[in-house]
Design a protein around this motif. Structure first.
Motif: not given
Length: 190
Positions: A40, A83, A97
């Motif tokens: 992420a 993410g 994430p």
């Protein structure tokens, strides 16, 4: 693809769980040849909106032996994290994430990526999601057995400076795996 990327850019599915406003960060093109599945975005990437625009990204580009221009050309690399938004700070780094992104968006993105030749799975979250029961017990074992996942997937550790200890403890990654990775990338994008 552009409609899908626009829809993702407007996503607020996990807004209530984010410390900052939602800002999905990803890139993709219908002609993308390589997909990078990371974790992420961090705070720097959240601020810039540019994937891998941090020390980890600099290290990743070095591993791949590509220029910024090659890396940020979406016809070469689609960058699709597990993410899409910054998940917040945890005890020892960023939080995992958010679990909503991949189930909501990844399959729709894959439908728009017919030219992909290689998927780089960076970190444990991507490896567990995509390799499922074939992932080994640890990231080190999974990365060490990368040939079992080729030609489609190539598992990698996260290139974060926080992983210095892992790289020191596992010199075989730089000595044996990075040359293979660099050659695969050059074969695909040249």
């Amino acid at each position: 693809m552009q409609d899908l990327l626009h829809d993702i850019s407007q996503c607020t599915i996990c807004k209530a769980h984010l410390p900052l406003v939602p800002r999905p960060v990803l890139t993709a093109h219908i002609n993308s040849k390589i997909v990078i599945i990371g974790q992420a975005p961090g705070t720097k990437v959240h601020a810039s909106g540019i994937p891998w625009d941090d020390a980890s990204g600099k290290q990743l580009r070095s591993w791949l032996n590509v220029t910024d221009e090659q890396f940020y050309n979406p016809e070469n690399f689609a960058i699709i994290p597990m993410g899409f938004c910054y998940p917040g700070k945890g005890k020892s780094g960023d939080l995992p994430p958010r679990p909503e992104c991949a189930p909501q968006w990844h399959d729709l993105l894959w439908e728009q990526l017919p030219q992909v030749e290689l998927v780089l799975l960076i970190g444990m979250y991507a490896q567990r999601h995509y390799l499922k029961h074939t992932a080994k017990k640890t990231l080190t074992e999974t990365v060490g057995n990368f040939e079992a996942y080729l030609p489609k997937f190539m598992p990698l550790p996260h290139p974060s400076p926080r992983n210095r200890f892992w790289f020191t403890k596992n010199p075989w990654f730089q000595d044996a795996i990075l040359p293979i990775l660099k050659q695969k990338i050059q074969n695909i994008i040249s």
